[in-house]
Scaffold this motif. Structure first.
Motif, PDB file in Angstrom:
ATOM      1  N   ILE A 127      -6.873   3.122  -3.197  1.00 51.26           N
ATOM      2  CA  ILE A 127      -5.976   4.264  -3.055  1.00 51.26           C
ATOM      3  C   ILE A 127      -6.307   5.337  -4.091  1.00 51.26           C
TER       4      ILE A 127
ATOM      5  N   ARG B 139       0.649   4.332  -2.659  1.00 55.56           N
ATOM      6  CA  ARG B 139       0.361   5.705  -2.239  1.00 55.56           C
ATOM      7  C   ARG B 139       1.382   6.692  -2.795  1.00 55.56           C
TER       8      ARG B 139
ATOM      9  N   ALA C 220       0.829  -1.198   0.000  1.00 56.27           N
ATOM     10  CA  ALA C 220       0.000   0.000   0.000  1.00 56.27           C
ATOM     11  C   ALA C 220       0.867   1.253   0.000  1.00 56.27           C
TER      12      ALA C 220
END
Length: 66
Positions: A56, A7, A3
């Motif tokens: 995201i 990001r 993640a």
């Protein structure tokens, strides 16, 4: 893909990554159907990566809107 890695990407890069993952998912499904899939766990990994990238991207869009 982690993640934190996702990001760090821009919105355009996330779209490209999503397209790449969808293509890989298609290829994995095709391999499974023809009996050539060697690493069956990769199907689940790709599915989760797609969900992660979509989440995201949605969060970044909401931040940009606010």
């Amino acid at each position: 893909m982690k993640a934190a890695d996702a990001r760090a990407l821009t919105a355009d890069q996330l779209k490209e990554e999503l397209a790449k993952l969808k293509k890989e998912q298609f290829n994995l499904r095709f391999q499974k159907a023809t009996g050539q899939l060697e690493k069956s766990s990769r199907v689940q990994e790709v599915r989760r990566d797609i969900a992660r990238v979509k989440t995201i991207a949605r969060q970044k869009a909401a931040e940009a809107k606010a």
